[in-house]
Design a protein around this motif. Structure first.
Motif, PDB file in Angstrom:
ATOM      1  N   VAL A 286       4.080   5.858  -5.087  1.00 15.26           N
ATOM      2  CA  VAL A 286       4.128   6.013  -6.496  1.00 15.26           C
ATOM      3  C   VAL A 286       3.061   6.695  -7.292  1.00 15.26           C
ATOM      4  CG1 VAL A 286       3.872   4.616  -8.806  1.00 15.26           C
ATOM      5  CG2 VAL A 286       5.253   3.724  -6.874  1.00 15.26           C
ATOM      6  N   VAL A 287       1.805   6.734  -6.970  1.00 14.98           N
ATOM      7  CA  VAL A 287       0.924   7.843  -7.224  1.00 14.98           C
ATOM      8  C   VAL A 287       1.383   9.292  -7.019  1.00 14.98           C
ATOM      9  CG1 VAL A 287      -1.643   8.763  -6.970  1.00 14.98           C
ATOM     10  CG2 VAL A 287      -0.891   6.007  -7.006  1.00 14.98           C
ATOM     11  N   LEU A 288       1.900   9.214  -5.656  1.00 13.38           N
ATOM     12  CA  LEU A 288       2.168  10.978  -5.429  1.00 13.38           C
ATOM     13  C   LEU A 288       3.357  11.204  -6.172  1.00 13.38           C
ATOM     14  CD1 LEU A 288       1.847  10.504  -1.292  1.00 13.38           C
ATOM     15  CD2 LEU A 288       0.406  11.749  -3.179  1.00 13.38           C
TER      16      LEU A 288
ATOM     17  N   ILE B 141       0.699  -1.029  -0.010  1.00 17.96           N
ATOM     18  CA  ILE B 141       0.102   0.026  -0.117  1.00 17.96           C
ATOM     19  C   ILE B 141       0.864   1.167   0.026  1.00 17.96           C
ATOM     20  CG2 ILE B 141      -1.708   1.470   1.266  1.00 17.96           C
ATOM     21  CD1 ILE B 141      -2.996  -1.252   2.230  1.00 17.96           C
ATOM     22  N   ILE B 142       1.806   1.208   0.740  1.00 15.85           N
ATOM     23  CA  ILE B 142       2.868   2.489   0.916  1.00 15.85           C
ATOM     24  C   ILE B 142       3.281   2.797  -0.350  1.00 15.85           C
ATOM     25  CG2 ILE B 142       4.645   3.446   2.178  1.00 15.85           C
ATOM     26  CD1 ILE B 142       2.338   3.645   3.832  1.00 15.85           C
TER      27      ILE B 142
ATOM     28  N   PHE C  89       1.229  10.918   2.910  1.00 15.62           N
ATOM     29  CA  PHE C  89       1.707   9.784   3.055  1.00 15.62           C
ATOM     30  C   PHE C  89       1.712   9.198   4.631  1.00 15.62           C
ATOM     31  CE2 PHE C  89       5.831   7.235   3.704  1.00 15.62           C
ATOM     32  CZ  PHE C  89       5.734   6.406   2.575  1.00 15.62           C
ATOM     33  N   LEU C  90       2.008  10.157   5.529  1.00 14.17           N
ATOM     34  CA  LEU C  90       1.751   9.616   7.027  1.00 14.17           C
ATOM     35  C   LEU C  90       0.553   9.112   7.280  1.00 14.17           C
ATOM     36  CD1 LEU C  90       3.859  12.301   8.661  1.00 14.17           C
ATOM     37  CD2 LEU C  90       4.708  10.101   8.216  1.00 14.17           C
ATOM     38  N   LEU C  91      -0.645   9.801   6.821  1.00 14.12           N
ATOM     39  CA  LEU C  91      -1.643   9.270   7.137  1.00 14.12           C
ATOM     40  C   LEU C  91      -2.116   7.964   6.390  1.00 14.12           C
ATOM     41  CD1 LEU C  91      -3.854  12.757   6.987  1.00 14.12           C
ATOM     42  CD2 LEU C  91      -3.271  11.546   8.796  1.00 14.12           C
TER      43      LEU C  91
ATOM     44  N   LEU D  84       5.398  14.852 -10.154  1.00  5.12           N
ATOM     45  CA  LEU D  84       5.963  15.192 -11.421  1.00  5.12           C
ATOM     46  C   LEU D  84       5.329  15.931 -12.330  1.00  5.12           C
ATOM     47  CD1 LEU D  84       8.012  11.794 -12.051  1.00  5.12           C
ATOM     48  CD2 LEU D  84       9.225  14.041 -11.174  1.00  5.12           C
ATOM     49  N   PHE D  85       3.956  15.654 -12.413  1.00  2.01           N
ATOM     50  CA  PHE D  85       3.224  16.211 -13.247  1.00  2.01           C
ATOM     51  C   PHE D  85       2.743  17.696 -12.835  1.00  2.01           C
ATOM     52  CE2 PHE D  85       1.794  12.019 -14.970  1.00  2.01           C
ATOM     53  CZ  PHE D  85       1.988  12.241 -16.509  1.00  2.01           C
ATOM     54  N   LEU D  86       2.715  17.821 -11.443  1.00  4.69           N
ATOM     55  CA  LEU D  86       2.615  19.082 -10.998  1.00  4.69           C
ATOM     56  C   LEU D  86       3.571  20.014 -11.185  1.00  4.69           C
ATOM     57  CD1 LEU D  86       0.534  21.151  -9.419  1.00  4.69           C
ATOM     58  CD2 LEU D  86       1.453  20.227  -7.444  1.00  4.69           C
TER      59      LEU D  86
END
Length: 598
Positions: free
Chosen positions: A21-23, A15-16, A180-182, A28-30
């Motif tokens: 990877v999503v973040l 999950i992490i 990420f922490l949550l 990168l896009f942002l």
């Protein structure tokens, strides 16, 4: 166990990793979008400079029009741009910020002298906080000549460009870190909740492997994990019931095997003992102590390996995978052995042997055969003589009265011999069947001894044997005894003694009292100085038709071989015992113990 070797760690890391990877992709896009679409500081400076030059081109004609600068400030405020006109020799028009915060006096003087000034400075914003600005000062010349009449000063907050980009990037980084922490926390919490039933199942499985078959897991949900827990509990319940049934069957089988009089022993293919009931353990211990034919004591059979007599039989069973039945003679015993192979996946993994001690059966079978042979022999001899002599009489082979009388006497003697044999056989059969007639009563031993002594005294004198009757001073009285049967006992014992005593020797009759089985008893002894009995024959002399002297002819002087068997049965019927002591070449003593009041 490392974190990657359990399901909690694997799910958590999965999950992490997915969230990370999503973040990262979103970041990168942002960042790409910010870098592409947000103006940078250099671009802001260039745009501000171009705008300033455009305004300078128009300011030369409207240098004293304050309304123009007010209108321009209103227009430029939409872009967070401030405008001031620094006039020569002094004075400013427009702008929200004091000129002193934008340009130092020295810079103002340089701007009025025609110098283009670009700088960054900090000033208080409307909120009271310090804010960084970008400023540019461009000289204004008079129309028609190059005289500097002033300077256009324009300024803009840098936050509107690269500062905004940095702010957005920091905000996204902070939001990503918090997310990420949550995500880590909630993922770990969720995975822990999901894997808690699995841990309980693992602990319950470990307890079941340790023999705690009553272990159950808590069913706290109705989802797949709950169904798994219910299925596990059902499996554990059925397993517990199966184990109980197997234990009961094992206990029953163990009780059956231990209660068997036969020995049961199982072996594996390495000749090692797998199981043995108490009788089998006794055999293994006794046979393991036998050295057999191996002279090396270090190679003697161990108690947990197959005994020497069963080795060949075991190899035959394993090689041919069939049941083998045979009889083994081990020392003085005879064993009936049935050995069958044990199968595992259609292969012989060992063998089980059932051993029964048939020594007594073998002995009885031998006695039966000997009995038939002896009876046939004992009857055939007199019958042959009766037949031969009677034929001689019928065929008139003998003619004189003396010869006829001799033949008739032989026929008569043989008929008496056959009668005695038949009588002894009938008496012995009735005794062994428990139908012997006994006339119990009180009797004294002295009269019996005197009568037997007188009966055999003449016969002993004829054979030159001295017969002595040694009687104690006090007579012994038996409370319950059959006088005729005891006379038969003494008669048979004296008859054997006379037959085996050489001329010139002596035979002694005596009796006395002693303590037998915590009560008073009479000891009757018949001692002779005859040839004696070999030690190997003593255990068998009380059996029917057993004769220690195998070479002795069975003439008229020979016995039937039933006398001592009859003696033993009569004595045991009086609750007594009979024993024998003998030394070859010196003589034999028969001892009869009879309780005075059985």
């Amino acid at each position: 166990m490392s974190i990657l070797q359990n399901i909690v760690g694997k799910l958590w890391m999965t999950i992490i990793s997915l969230v990370a990877v999503v973040l990262i992709i979103l970041g990168l896009f942002l960042y790409r979008y910010i870098d592409t679409n947000f103006p940078k500081l250099g671009e802001q400076q260039r745009d501000l400079e171009q705008l300033a030059f455009k305004i300078v081109a128009e300011v030369s004609d409207k240098g004293n029009d304050s309304s123009y600068f007010a209108a321009m400030n209103d227009v430029l405020n939409a872009q967070s741009i401030g405008l001031q006109y620094l006039r020569s020799p002094s004075g400013t028009l427009g702008g929200a910020l004091p000129l002193e915060e934008i340009l130092t006096p020295q810079e103002q003087q340089q701007a009025l002298e025609g110098t283009v000034i670009q700088k960054q400075f900090f000033a208080e914003a409307g909120s009271g906080d310090k804010e960084e600005y970008l400023a540019i000062a461009i000289p204004v010349t008079e129309s028609g000549n190059d005289d500097v009449i002033g300077s256009i000063v324009m300024y803009q907050p840098i936050k509107s460009s690269e500062s905004l980009q940095d702010y957005v990037k920091r905000l996204f980084a902070l939001a990503s870190f918090m997310g990420f922490l949550l995500t880590t926390f909630f993922a770990f919490f969720l995975i822990t909740r999901l894997t808690k039933p699995l841990k309980q199942l693992r602990q319950a499985a470990n307890l079941i492997t340790q023999g705690q078959y009553s272990t159950r897991v808590y069913v706290g949900s109705h989802d797949e994990l709950g169904e798994l827990a219910r299925t596990f509990n059902l499996m554990a319940e059925q397993l517990e019931e199966t184990i109980k049934l197997l234990n009961n069957e094992k206990a029953n089988l163990s009780r059956v095997l231990r209660s068997m009089s036969d020995a049961v022993i199982s072996f594996d293919t390495k000749h090692k003992v797998i199981f043995a009931n108490p009788q089998g353990e006794t055999i293994l211990k006794e046979w393991g102590e036998i050295m057999w034919n191996d002279p090396d004591p270090d190679n003697s059979q161990a108690a947990n390996s197959i005994p020497e007599p069963l080795l060949l039989l075991f190899d035959e069973v394993i090689q041919e995978t069939k049941v083998v039945t045979t009889k083994l003679h081990v020392q003085q015993g005879v064993w009936s052995v049935v050995m069958a192979p044990l199968y595992s996946h259609r292969r012989a993994r060992g063998a089980v042997a059932v051993l029964r001690d048939v020594t007594e059966e073998h002995r009885l079978e031998k006695l039966r055969k000997d009995f038939v042979a002896n009876v046939s022999h004992e009857l055939r001899t007199p019958l042959s003589m009766l037949q031969g002599y009677s034929e001689a009489l019928l065929d008139d082979i003998v003619t004189t009265p003396e010869e006829k009388h001799d033949l008739a006497q032989v026929i008569y003697d043989e008929s008496l011999r056959m009668g005695r044999l038949v009588k002894d056989l009938l008496d012995l059969a009735r005794m062994e069947a428990g139908h012997m007639e006994m006339n119990m009563g009180q009797m004294e031993l002295a009269p019996l001894y005197r009568r037997v002594h007188r009966k055999f005294l003449v016969l002993c004198k004829e054979k030159d044997i001295r017969l002595e009757c040694v009687l104690p001073s006090d007579d012994i009285v038996l409370e319950k005894a059959d006088q005729d049967r005891l006379e038969q006992v003494l008669t048979n014992l004296l008859g054997n003694a006379i037959r085996h005593t050489m001329p010139g020797k002596s035979i002694y009759l005596r009796y006395q009292t002693l303590t037998y089985q915590n009560s008073s008893a009479a000891l009757i002894e018949v001692e002779d100085e005859g040839e004696g009995i070999p030690p190997e024959d003593i255990p068998y002399i009380f059996e029917r038709f057993y004769k220690a002297d195998k070479a002795r002819t069975r003439g008229t002087a020979g016995g039937t071989g039933l006398g001592l068997a009859i003696v033993k049965n009569i004595v045991e019927a009086h609750q007594g015992s009979v024993n024998v002591r003998s030394i070859v070449g010196q003589g034999t003593t028969f001892s009869v113990i009879l309780p005075l009041d059985p």
